[in-house]
Design a protein around this motif. Structure first.
Motif, PDB file in Angstrom:
ATOM      1  N   LYS A 124       0.824  -1.208   0.000  1.00  0.00           N
ATOM      2  CA  LYS A 124       0.000   0.000   0.000  1.00  0.00           C
ATOM      3  C   LYS A 124       0.857   1.257   0.000  1.00  0.00           C
ATOM      4  CE  LYS A 124      -4.219  -1.755   2.203  1.00  0.00           C
ATOM      5  NZ  LYS A 124      -5.153  -1.589   3.363  1.00  0.00           N
ATOM      6  N   ILE A 125       1.943   1.235   0.781  1.00  0.00           N
ATOM      7  CA  ILE A 125       2.848   2.388   0.804  1.00  0.00           C
ATOM      8  C   ILE A 125       3.437   2.634  -0.580  1.00  0.00           C
ATOM      9  CG2 ILE A 125       5.070   3.206   1.706  1.00  0.00           C
ATOM     10  CD1 ILE A 125       4.388   1.798   4.324  1.00  0.00           C
ATOM     11  N   MET A 126       3.666   1.578  -1.341  1.00  0.00           N
ATOM     12  CA  MET A 126       4.213   1.695  -2.692  1.00  0.00           C
ATOM     13  C   MET A 126       3.167   2.143  -3.713  1.00  0.00           C
ATOM     14  SD  MET A 126       6.589  -1.736  -2.821  1.00  0.00           S
ATOM     15  CE  MET A 126       6.929  -1.516  -4.571  1.00  0.00           C
ATOM     16  N   SER A 264       7.287   3.043  -7.444  1.00  0.00           N
ATOM     17  CA  SER A 264       6.126   3.831  -7.041  1.00  0.00           C
ATOM     18  C   SER A 264       5.803   4.890  -8.085  1.00  0.00           C
ATOM     19  CB  SER A 264       6.387   4.492  -5.684  1.00  0.00           C
ATOM     20  OG  SER A 264       6.579   3.524  -4.681  1.00  0.00           O
ATOM     21  N   SER A 265       6.842   5.494  -8.667  1.00  0.00           N
ATOM     22  CA  SER A 265       6.623   6.491  -9.720  1.00  0.00           C
ATOM     23  C   SER A 265       6.181   5.830 -11.011  1.00  0.00           C
ATOM     24  CB  SER A 265       7.908   7.294  -9.953  1.00  0.00           C
ATOM     25  OG  SER A 265       8.283   8.005  -8.790  1.00  0.00           O
ATOM     26  N   ILE A 266       6.717   4.641 -11.320  1.00  0.00           N
ATOM     27  CA  ILE A 266       6.273   3.918 -12.507  1.00  0.00           C
ATOM     28  C   ILE A 266       4.795   3.560 -12.388  1.00  0.00           C
ATOM     29  CG2 ILE A 266       6.506   1.720 -13.753  1.00  0.00           C
ATOM     30  CD1 ILE A 266       9.499   1.831 -13.216  1.00  0.00           C
ATOM     31  N   ALA A 273       1.958   0.571 -18.313  1.00  0.00           N
ATOM     32  CA  ALA A 273       3.376   0.873 -18.085  1.00  0.00           C
ATOM     33  C   ALA A 273       3.977  -0.120 -17.093  1.00  0.00           C
ATOM     34  CB  ALA A 273       3.533   2.297 -17.565  1.00  0.00           C
ATOM     35  N   MET A 274       3.215  -0.481 -16.067  1.00  0.00           N
ATOM     36  CA  MET A 274       3.689  -1.457 -15.094  1.00  0.00           C
ATOM     37  C   MET A 274       3.921  -2.819 -15.743  1.00  0.00           C
ATOM     38  SD  MET A 274       1.193  -0.484 -11.889  1.00  0.00           S
ATOM     39  CE  MET A 274       1.817  -1.803 -10.848  1.00  0.00           C
ATOM     40  N   ALA A 275       2.990  -3.224 -16.621  1.00  0.00           N
ATOM     41  CA  ALA A 275       3.137  -4.509 -17.298  1.00  0.00           C
ATOM     42  C   ALA A 275       4.343  -4.506 -18.229  1.00  0.00           C
ATOM     43  CB  ALA A 275       1.869  -4.837 -18.078  1.00  0.00           C
ATOM     44  N   GLY A 276       4.564  -3.395 -18.940  1.00  0.00           N
ATOM     45  CA  GLY A 276       5.689  -3.305 -19.868  1.00  0.00           C
ATOM     46  C   GLY A 276       7.029  -3.361 -19.161  1.00  0.00           C
ATOM     47  N   THR A 277       7.161  -2.598 -18.091  1.00  0.00           N
ATOM     48  CA  THR A 277       8.425  -2.597 -17.353  1.00  0.00           C
ATOM     49  C   THR A 277       8.642  -3.920 -16.625  1.00  0.00           C
ATOM     50  OG1 THR A 277       7.313  -1.531 -15.463  1.00  0.00           O
ATOM     51  CG2 THR A 277       8.430  -0.095 -17.049  1.00  0.00           C
ATOM     52  N   THR A 278       7.553  -4.578 -16.189  1.00  0.00           N
ATOM     53  CA  THR A 278       7.677  -5.882 -15.551  1.00  0.00           C
ATOM     54  C   THR A 278       8.200  -6.925 -16.529  1.00  0.00           C
ATOM     55  OG1 THR A 278       5.881  -5.407 -13.999  1.00  0.00           O
ATOM     56  CG2 THR A 278       6.434  -7.723 -14.361  1.00  0.00           C
ATOM     57  N   ALA A 279       7.707  -6.885 -17.769  1.00  0.00           N
ATOM     58  CA  ALA A 279       8.173  -7.825 -18.783  1.00  0.00           C
ATOM     59  C   ALA A 279       9.668  -7.655 -19.039  1.00  0.00           C
ATOM     60  CB  ALA A 279       7.395  -7.635 -20.082  1.00  0.00           C
ATOM     61  N   ARG A 414       7.952  15.099 -15.849  1.00  0.00           N
ATOM     62  CA  ARG A 414       7.370  13.807 -15.496  1.00  0.00           C
ATOM     63  C   ARG A 414       7.233  12.912 -16.729  1.00  0.00           C
ATOM     64  NH1 ARG A 414       5.420  13.112 -10.542  1.00  0.00           N
ATOM     65  NH2 ARG A 414       4.121  11.398 -11.323  1.00  0.00           N
ATOM     66  N   THR A 415       8.358  12.355 -17.167  1.00  0.00           N
ATOM     67  CA  THR A 415       8.361  11.380 -18.253  1.00  0.00           C
ATOM     68  C   THR A 415       9.083  10.124 -17.783  1.00  0.00           C
ATOM     69  OG1 THR A 415      10.455  12.137 -19.213  1.00  0.00           O
ATOM     70  CG2 THR A 415       8.423  13.231 -19.969  1.00  0.00           C
ATOM     71  N   MET A 416       8.782   9.013 -18.445  1.00  0.00           N
ATOM     72  CA  MET A 416       9.442   7.763 -18.090  1.00  0.00           C
ATOM     73  C   MET A 416      10.942   7.840 -18.381  1.00  0.00           C
ATOM     74  SD  MET A 416       8.893   4.711 -16.793  1.00  0.00           S
ATOM     75  CE  MET A 416       7.209   4.154 -17.105  1.00  0.00           C
ATOM     76  N   GLU A 417      11.313   8.538 -19.462  1.00  0.00           N
ATOM     77  CA  GLU A 417      12.737   8.671 -19.787  1.00  0.00           C
ATOM     78  C   GLU A 417      13.500   9.355 -18.670  1.00  0.00           C
ATOM     79  OE1 GLU A 417      10.204   9.524 -21.711  1.00  0.00           O
ATOM     80  OE2 GLU A 417      10.637   9.291 -23.852  1.00  0.00           O
ATOM     81  N   ASN A 418      12.955  10.450 -18.176  1.00  0.00           N
ATOM     82  CA  ASN A 418      13.611  11.198 -17.111  1.00  0.00           C
ATOM     83  C   ASN A 418      13.722  10.367 -15.838  1.00  0.00           C
ATOM     84  OD1 ASN A 418      14.781  13.461 -15.821  1.00  0.00           O
ATOM     85  ND2 ASN A 418      12.792  14.045 -14.983  1.00  0.00           N
ATOM     86  N   LEU A 419      12.691   9.593 -15.542  1.00  0.00           N
ATOM     87  CA  LEU A 419      12.704   8.744 -14.344  1.00  0.00           C
ATOM     88  C   LEU A 419      13.786   7.668 -14.445  1.00  0.00           C
ATOM     89  CD1 LEU A 419      11.370   7.884 -11.662  1.00  0.00           C
ATOM     90  CD2 LEU A 419       9.786   6.488 -13.014  1.00  0.00           C
ATOM     91  N   LEU A 420      13.885   7.014 -15.601  1.00  0.00           N
ATOM     92  CA  LEU A 420      14.817   5.905 -15.764  1.00  0.00           C
ATOM     93  C   LEU A 420      16.271   6.351 -15.890  1.00  0.00           C
ATOM     94  CD1 LEU A 420      12.776   3.636 -18.210  1.00  0.00           C
ATOM     95  CD2 LEU A 420      13.057   3.369 -15.734  1.00  0.00           C
TER      96      LEU A 420
END
Length: 474
Positions: A124-126, A264-266, A273-279, A414-420
């Motif tokens: 839940k915290i995540m 948490s940000s993903i 997006a969660m499914a893609g990064t998990t794969a 707030r983009t996935m590129e910047n986060l990664l």
């Protein structure tokens, strides 16, 4: 290595070939482990809703956080047993083996209880989405029930690695992994289960692997063999394991904590997006194989040669590990990235999921050779006894830096590129400081040039404190 023996003498003879001979089974073991885990995702991706894959992904970093602390203690076992083996101190090595296996049993039960009690609140915290939270809880509760088996297997493997045996753990993993895949198909396709079926198959396979390791150690007549009547903790050895293992566990958990923060940000980008990064995580583990294998190789070769007072072989083994790790990571990383769309289709045919996955490959896979440098340098520091220094560098350069990035940099763009991007930058920071620290420690060791003394703990008084180890006469 003796004919017909699984052990490798790291203190004498050709070095580079022995480094490769030791590391190759580790690489194959890790690749097979990741392939078997990837099989879980493939089955879920094709025979269950995409929320099931997202639910598994939401638990991965939490599982790493809970387990890595005690897995770090197994690294302490590896270092201590390897030093004693290199120093030809058979009696103390045997005590270290029995202390380690006793610790794995008690620690595994304790860790299982902690994990089961804290899993749901931490999810839940995540910020795990409400629609996948129940599935995530089912998956992680079943997996955490197998923690005692995971601990027993990892400590047993650490003991075998310490004496140069990386082949039998590979054989055991093949057996357990094939059973895992078959059970996945049975539970998910045959019984109509989703994450519960995958978790149950994984837990059963962990139990099988642990049983095979335990059987090997019980039947062994060498120094690393165990007998039930000797299963007790030697507190001096236990403290030495803690000195190496606790910082190593904290270091591993630092990466898990930072990954949880990023996860948490993903999660804020949604289930696709969660499914893609998990794969991609399954592929990322395969790319990581060079880092993992030569990190473990550096730990063991450095520790054995420190115990045997073969100081020049320490540097030569580190050079070999750096070269091989960087090469393996670069080849695998770029290879998967160039065929990213085709590979992602195997995991999930959804085009939206594929786009998110390829984006993660672009940022991480092309720079993964930096991770290889970081992990070999960390392994060298651990083998020399500077586990706390390695953990401190990783905490500041990985956990603290990535947390700062998420809080201070990511909100402005707030983009996935910047986060990664926080990943390769943190790898560069940690590897630079770790290599500088490793160079300083090694030079200090060469300047002392002292011999093993008789006290239970330590070398000649002139040796740096981080170099002290369980050497000396039997």
């Amino acid at each position: 290595m003796k004919s017909g023996s699984y052990e490798i003498d790291m203190c004498h003879g050709p070095l580079f070939s022995k480094v490769v001979l030791f590391a190759l089974p580790l690489m194959m073991t890790y690749i097979l482990q990741l392939l078997f885990n990837a099989a879980d995702l493939v089955v879920i991706g094709h025979y269950a809703h995409h929320n099931a894959m997202a639910a598994i992904g939401a638990t991965m970093n939490l599982s790493s956080l809970i387990i890595n602390i005690f897995i770090g203690l197994s690294i302490g076992t590896n270092v201590v047993v390897a030093r004693l083996y290199g120093a030809k101190s058979a009696a103390k090595a045997r005590k270290a083996v029995h202390t380690s296996m006793t610790l794995s049993l008690y620690g595994g039960v304790l860790l299982m209880i902690v994990g089961l009690l804290t899993a749901r609140p931490l999810l839940k915290i995540m910020q795990t989405p409400d629609e996948i939270l129940p599935l995530s809880c089912i998956y992680i509760w079943i997996c955490f029930a197998a923690i005692p088996f995971i601990m027993l297997y990892n400590f047993g493997c650490a003991i075998l690695r310490a004496v140069g045996d990386t082949r039998r753990p590979l054989i055991f993993l093949v057996i357990a992994g094939v059973i895992n895949v078959l059970l996945n198909l049975f539970f998910v396709i045959g019984c109509g289960m989703d994450v519960g079926g995958v978790a149950l198959a994984t837990s059963i396979s962990h139990g099988i692997a642990a049983g095979l390791i335990l059987r090997t150690l019980l039947k062994a007549r060498e120094t690393y063999g165990i007998t039930l009547r000797e299963m007790r903790i030697d507190w001096k050895i236990f403290l030495e394991i803690l000195k190496i293992g606790v910082p190593a566990g904290i270091q591993s958990s630092c990466f898990a904590v930072s990954n949880m923060i990023i996860q948490s940000s993903i999660n804020s980008f949604g289930p696709l997006a969660m499914a893609g990064t998990t794969a991609v995580l399954g592929l990322e583990g395969i790319v990581y194989v060079g880092s993992y294998a030569f990190h473990q190789t550096a730990i063991t070769f450095v520790a054995q040669n420190l115990g045997g007072r073969k100081y020049k072989r320490i540097l030569k083994s580190l050079y070999s590990c750096f070269l091989c790790s960087m090469l393996a990571n670069a080849v695998l990383g770029w290879g998967f990235y160039l065929f990213g769309y085709q590979v992602m289709t195997i995991f999930n045919p959804n085009p939206d999921v594929i786009v998110w996955g390829v984006l993660r490959m672009k940022i991480l896979f092309t720079t993964y050779f930096l991770c290889g440098v970081m992990d070999v340098a960390s392994g060298g520091l651990r083998g020399l006894g500077y586990s706390f220094s390695s953990a401190t560098i990783s905490f500041l350069g990985a956990c603290a830096f990535r947390a700062w990035w998420v809080l201070a940099v990511f909100p402005h763009h707030r983009t996935m590129e910047n986060l990664l991007l926080s990943y390769p930058i943190s790898w560069l920071l940690v590897s630079t400081v770790s290599c500088a620290m490793l160079f300083f420690v090694y030079r200090k060791l060469l300047h002392t040039k002292c011999s093993i003394a008789t006290p239970w703990l330590g070398l000649h008084p002139g040796v740096p404190r981080g170099m002290r180890y369980l050497g000396g006469p039997k």
